[in-house]
Design an enzyme around this catalytic site. Structure first.
Site: not given
Length: 194
Positions: A57-59, A62, A160
């Site tokens: 996941v990106s961040s 999440q 993002r």
């Protein structure tokens, strides 16, 4: 093997694995003992190497989705006949080249198949070159769902990622401290133009 051990090894929460076993939707063979305990039946390992599920996941906000993503990937991989030996989860941008867990997978010659849910979970750009390099060594990448995900989620991820790219460039130009502020200013200016 015990259901709890299988769940831990495959990156699935124990309660999720228990529900799958109870409902008969486990991606691997399971049996229930007379005492009510679920046991996962051992499967033979793939002769050509290990299959590993990679979830990202990106961040950090999440992070809760990692477990659900892992469950979907393991279920889909098992459905196409792959036995997942390990689930690797990571938090980081698809543009970030410094993802140590992915680097470890790519360096490990015993990993013959890397399974991901979507293309962008492995890398935002250059997946074709990465696949070609792995295939030259007899390894491969399996993408479960090759279609784009929800447009809103894709847009948020791309914004993002663009912010991270701008932050990186601004940090090199102006120094670390003011990089975030300048990247946000650049994004505001770009939005005003459109």
């Amino acid at each position: 093997m015990k259901l709890s051990e299988w769940a831990k090894r495959n990156g699935v929460h124990y309660q999720t694995a228990w529900k799958w076993a109870r409902d008969g939707t486990m991606p691997v063979p399971v049996s229930k003992t007379a005492t009510g305990r679920y046991l996962v039946l051992e499967q033979s390992a793939e002769p050509s190497g290990r299959t590993v599920a990679y979830c990202r996941v990106s961040s950090a906000d999440q992070k809760a989705d990692l477990e659900r993503q892992a469950g979907r990937v393991v279920t889909a991989a098992t459905g196409i006949g792959l036995t997942v030996a390990e689930v690797v989860t990571e938090v980081g941008s698809g543009l970030n080249g410094r993802r140590p867990k992915l680097a470890r997978l790519l360096r490990d010659p015993s990993v013959s198949v890397i399974v991901v849910e979507h293309r962008d979970r492995l890398a935002r750009f250059g997946l074709e070159q990465l696949s070609a390099a792995l295939e030259a060594n007899g390894r491969r990448i399996v993408v479960i769902d090759d279609a784009e995900v929800d447009d809103v989620e894709v847009d948020a991820d791309l914004v993002r990622d663009m912010t991270e790219v701008l932050t990186s460039f601004c940090a090199r130009l102006y120094g670390r401290r003011s990089a975030t502020r300048r990247a946000k200013a650049a994004l505001r200016a770009a939005q005003e133009v459109t």
